[in-house]
Scaffold this motif. Structure first.
Motif, short mmCIF file in Angstrom:
data_model
loop_
_atom_site.label_atom_id
_atom_site.label_comp_id
_atom_site.label_asym_id
_atom_site.label_seq_id
_atom_site.Cartn_x
_atom_site.Cartn_y
_atom_site.Cartn_z
N TYR A 111 -2.46 2.98 -3.24
CA TYR A 111 -2.13 4.16 -4.04
C TYR A 111 -1.65 3.74 -5.42
O TYR A 111 -0.97 2.72 -5.57
N LYS A 112 -1.99 4.54 -6.42
CA LYS A 112 -1.56 4.25 -7.78
C LYS A 112 -0.05 4.38 -7.91
O LYS A 112 0.59 5.17 -7.22
N ASN A 113 0.49 3.57 -8.84
CA ASN A 113 1.91 3.56 -9.18
C ASN A 113 2.82 3.23 -8.00
O ASN A 113 3.94 3.71 -7.92
N ARG A 114 2.34 2.40 -7.08
CA ARG A 114 3.15 1.92 -5.97
C ARG A 114 3.25 0.40 -6.08
O ARG A 114 2.38 -0.26 -6.64
N TYR A 115 4.33 -0.15 -5.54
CA TYR A 115 4.52 -1.60 -5.53
C TYR A 115 4.16 -2.14 -4.15
O TYR A 115 4.48 -1.53 -3.13
N TYR A 116 3.51 -3.30 -4.15
CA TYR A 116 3.05 -3.93 -2.91
C TYR A 116 3.47 -5.40 -2.91
O TYR A 116 3.52 -6.04 -3.96
N THR A 117 3.75 -5.92 -1.72
CA THR A 117 4.07 -7.34 -1.58
C THR A 117 2.97 -8.01 -0.77
O THR A 117 2.38 -7.41 0.12
N VAL A 118 2.72 -9.26 -1.09
CA VAL A 118 1.72 -10.07 -0.40
C VAL A 118 2.46 -11.09 0.46
O VAL A 118 3.34 -11.80 -0.04
N ASN A 119 2.13 -11.14 1.74
CA ASN A 119 2.74 -12.07 2.69
C ASN A 119 1.64 -12.95 3.28
O ASN A 119 0.49 -12.53 3.36
N ILE A 120 2.03 -14.15 3.74
CA ILE A 120 1.07 -15.07 4.36
C ILE A 120 1.60 -15.50 5.72
O ILE A 120 2.79 -15.71 5.89
N LYS A 121 0.65 -15.63 6.66
CA LYS A 121 0.98 -16.15 7.99
C LYS A 121 0.01 -17.28 8.30
O LYS A 121 -1.21 -17.12 8.15
N ILE A 122 0.55 -18.42 8.73
CA ILE A 122 -0.27 -19.56 9.13
C ILE A 122 -0.08 -19.75 10.63
O ILE A 122 1.02 -20.01 11.09
#
Length: 128
Positions: free
Chosen positions: A98-109
């Motif tokens: 969605y526009k004007n929303r903040y997102y975080t990127v996570n990683i799993k190994i």
């Protein structure tokens, strides 16, 4: 060996080309720099961070809406991290965001044992 580095979780994963904003409906290739968190000291003329690692094939990305704490892209086969001669990367598809929303990127190994490593909130961006 590189596999020992992943088991100990003594690695530092940093996005190489993150941006603060991504346009909704586009695809961007996000690259990662993977290196020793605590490189061994040596007193020769070489760089301490010269070792270059790739993330294993069992590495997945998750994207979470930072405000609602809702998972938009979960850890699965579609969110697998890829590799090429330049390094590890994933393709960020901003279509479901969605526009004007903040997102975080996570990683799993995943290592196939209880040694699964999580790298939460690798970076945060805004969808525009």
């Amino acid at each position: 060996a590189a596999s020992d580095v992943y088991k100990r979780q003594d690695i530092d994963i940093t996005p190489r080309n993150p941006r603060e904003n991504y346009v909704v409906g586009t695809k961007e290739k996000i690259r990662f720099t993977v290196r020793d968190k605590y490189p061994q000291k040596n007193f020769d003329a070489t760089l301490r961070y010269k070792s270059k690692y790739y993330l294993p094939q069992t590495t997945y990305v998750s994207i979470v809406d930072a405000q609602a704490n809702t998972t938009i892209v979960s850890y699965d086969v579609a969110s697998k991290v890829s590799c090429d001669p330049t390094g590890s990367f994933f393709v960020l598809d901003t279509t479901p965001l969605y526009k004007n929303r903040y997102y975080t990127v996570n990683i799993k190994i995943e290592n196939g044992t209880s040694d699964t490593g999580y790298f939460p909130e690798l970076f945060t961006f805004r969808a525009k």
